[in-house]
Design an enzyme around this catalytic site. Sequence first.
Site, mmCIF file in Angstrom:
data_model
loop_
_atom_site.group_PDB
_atom_site.id
_atom_site.type_symbol
_atom_site.label_atom_id
_atom_site.label_comp_id
_atom_site.label_asym_id
_atom_site.label_seq_id
_atom_site.Cartn_x
_atom_site.Cartn_y
_atom_site.Cartn_z
ATOM 1 N N HIS A 64 -32.177 40.253 16.711
ATOM 2 C CA HIS A 64 -31.699 39.442 17.840
ATOM 3 C C HIS A 64 -30.875 40.337 18.760
ATOM 4 C CE1 HIS A 64 -33.022 35.573 16.168
ATOM 5 N NE2 HIS A 64 -32.738 36.116 14.994
ATOM 6 N N LEU A 65 -31.393 40.552 19.968
ATOM 7 C CA LEU A 65 -30.697 41.447 20.908
ATOM 8 C C LEU A 65 -29.854 40.674 21.923
ATOM 9 C CD1 LEU A 65 -33.309 44.293 21.567
ATOM 10 C CD2 LEU A 65 -31.216 44.385 20.213
ATOM 11 N N ASP A 307 -33.119 40.587 10.347
ATOM 12 C CA ASP A 307 -32.616 39.364 10.999
ATOM 13 C C ASP A 307 -31.210 39.620 11.567
ATOM 14 O OD1 ASP A 307 -32.300 36.854 12.038
ATOM 15 O OD2 ASP A 307 -32.298 35.784 10.126
HETATM 16 O O1 DOR Z 1 -28.837 33.177 10.659
HETATM 17 C C1 DOR Z 1 -29.613 33.120 11.599
HETATM 18 N N1 DOR Z 1 -29.209 33.492 12.836
HETATM 19 N N2 DOR Z 1 -30.854 32.661 11.415
HETATM 20 C C2 DOR Z 1 -31.697 32.449 12.441
HETATM 21 O O2 DOR Z 1 -32.803 32.026 12.196
HETATM 22 C C3 DOR Z 1 -31.256 32.678 13.829
HETATM 23 C C4 DOR Z 1 -30.172 33.657 13.878
HETATM 24 C C5 DOR Z 1 -29.474 33.713 15.230
HETATM 25 O O3 DOR Z 1 -30.153 33.754 16.248
HETATM 26 O O4 DOR Z 1 -28.237 33.773 15.247
#
Ligand code: DOR
Length: 431
Positions: A64-65, A307
């Site tokens: 996640h950027l 993740d």
């Molecule tokens: O823990 C998580 N954070 N799981 C996800 O599926 C999304 C992610 C986020 O975008 O913060």
Amino acid sequence: MKNFLIKGGRLVDPAQGIDGKFDIAMADGKVSWIGAGEPPKNDYTVIDATNLTVTPGFIDLHTHLRQPGFEEKETISTGTAAAARGGFTTICSMPNTNPAVDNRATVDYVKCVASREAVVRVLPIGCISKGRRGETLAELGEMAGAGVIGFSDDGSPVPGARLMKQAMEYAAGLNLPIIDHCEEPSLAEGGQINEGIVATRLGLAGIPNAAEETMIARDIALAKLTGARLHLCHISSKGSIDLIRAAKTGGLKLTAEVTPHHLTLTEERCLGYDTNAKVNPPLRTYADIEALIGALLDGTIDAIATDHAPHTENDKCCEFALAPFGISGLETAFGSLMKLVHSGKMPLPLIVEKLTAGPARVLGNGFETAGSLKVGNPADLVISDPAAEWIVETAKFASKGKNSPLAGEKLKGKVIVTIYNGNIVHEEDIR
Ligand code: DOR
């Protein structure tokens, strides 16, 4: 650009079946030679890798950027710097930004910023549904044309089976995977951590394994129906492994990933109400960890993905139930995974495989070159020290997200040098 000769290390490149003492040379941004004698003549900068491990750069299928829209949590610049520190030279960016990456213009935006500011390769993922609302399909064909490597509403599931079926039909035609956040929303609703004894003790609502497993079962059925490539994100439970293992024997185009935190931490991490251990899917139990490790060993799980989910201190500094889910994981991934090697649970080459050739195979479509040091491939490479002990100091993270449940912990195993496209993008000061 320099030409590098890396000497004296243990070269581990699972895609080529290499594990041994070999030197490796890089010229003009490409791997130019692997051997034990004299390299082809060139003007090399020599790196001494004695007692160190040399591997292909890691590939993260799940990062996640946060840019555009949540730049206080992370940017393409800081996120890719964190990737380089973690040994990742290719990362796939999740589309749960604001606006979400659900059309050609947003894909172009991410690619444009990445071309200016990223220090490693960024491969964008596009949304499945418009605005990730699970109502109507996003512009899948247009985004494929703009270069996305797959489709995902990650962070949220696609609640409606009919919409998921449609998405799979389009994705199959485009030869791109559906990258599936498997969560049955009515089962997970309101849940904070794994449903079980710890949740009961803490008085927190639980998320049962079945929230993940029922969605996996549905989407395996839809993949069978449509012939789509289905990649399952952040698998966390033993029951999920059983479903995937059974489905894989049926010849589906099914792949799956697991995170370092689900492989090494249990729900007990939440006992002190540490919001940095709040993640979705939740940390589960030792029995689940054993099943996840077994699934890596027998090939049921194809890749390890971080993740990486950066959040600000303000986001996480609140009552447990109000905190967002997510762990900042790029910079601790290798050190965490080395716990499995040092405890004898997994061999180092297999960990490397799941960080390189494994995710490269999931990507397919020509990205296989990113996962191997074959002569002629891009010079994406990591030098690591499996024996280096270090303390996780989140203040030193390149990521804006300091939200790590490992803060203050000692890890054994560290990335020392990361080379991307023939350039050093991270170097530890150790000697
Ligand atoms: O823990 C998580 N954070 N799981 C996800 O599926 C999304 C992610 C986020 O975008 O913060």
